[in-house]
Design a protein around this motif. Structure first.
Motif, mmCIF file in Angstrom:
data_model
loop_
_atom_site.group_PDB
_atom_site.id
_atom_site.type_symbol
_atom_site.label_atom_id
_atom_site.label_comp_id
_atom_site.label_asym_id
_atom_site.label_seq_id
_atom_site.Cartn_x
_atom_site.Cartn_y
_atom_site.Cartn_z
ATOM 1 N N SER A 42 0.837 -1.209 0.000
ATOM 2 C CA SER A 42 0.000 0.000 0.000
ATOM 3 C C SER A 42 0.866 1.252 0.000
ATOM 4 O O SER A 42 0.539 2.239 -0.670
ATOM 5 N N ARG A 45 2.263 1.618 -3.585
ATOM 6 C CA ARG A 45 1.222 2.140 -4.490
ATOM 7 C C ARG A 45 0.964 3.613 -4.217
ATOM 8 O O ARG A 45 0.766 4.401 -5.136
ATOM 9 N N GLU A 46 0.961 3.975 -2.950
ATOM 10 C CA GLU A 46 0.731 5.366 -2.571
ATOM 11 C C GLU A 46 1.810 6.271 -3.162
ATOM 12 O O GLU A 46 1.522 7.345 -3.674
ATOM 13 N N THR A 47 3.037 5.820 -3.109
ATOM 14 C CA THR A 47 4.146 6.585 -3.675
ATOM 15 C C THR A 47 3.945 6.784 -5.175
ATOM 16 O O THR A 47 4.086 7.886 -5.691
ATOM 17 N N SER A 50 0.902 9.092 -5.940
ATOM 18 C CA SER A 50 1.113 10.494 -5.625
ATOM 19 C C SER A 50 1.877 11.204 -6.737
ATOM 20 O O SER A 50 1.755 12.396 -6.924
#
Length: 101
Positions: A42, A45-47, A50
């Motif tokens: 997670s 994926r967030e990186t 963004s």
């Protein structure tokens, strides 16, 4: 993961725990390893999200491949373009840990 790593006790709905246990079994991991893996993914994926890199990369990859690449190959190429070398090394280390010996 070593026994010296910090422990965290959490409460979660029973259904969620069941889903995690089922997924852990399917992936050949312990419940703890499944939770850690999902949390780490997670953050990766967030990186990527963004930076907007995933969305911007997909059309170019499809064009490069003339629509002939398999989905897995496209995914691998996205990962190579989106994540830094350090993130890739971390991801590969995670993948190597989950392979049976």
């Amino acid at each position: 993961m070593a026994r010296t790593d910090p422990q965290v006790n959490i409460r979660m709905p029973e259904v969620l725990k069941g889903n995690l246990q089922e997924s852990a079994f399917e992936n050949g991991r312990s419940l703890n390893a499944e939770i850690v893996h999902r949390l780490e993914m997670s953050f990766l994926r967030e990186t990527a999200a963004s930076e907007g890199a995933v969305v911007a990369t997909i059309p170019a990859l499809i064009d490069e491949a003339n629509g002939e690449l398999l989905i897995r190959e496209i995914a691998d190429r996205i990962v190579e373009r989106v994540f830094s070398e350090d993130e890739m090394e971390r991801f590969q280390a995670l993948q190597n840990k989950k392979k049976p010996k």
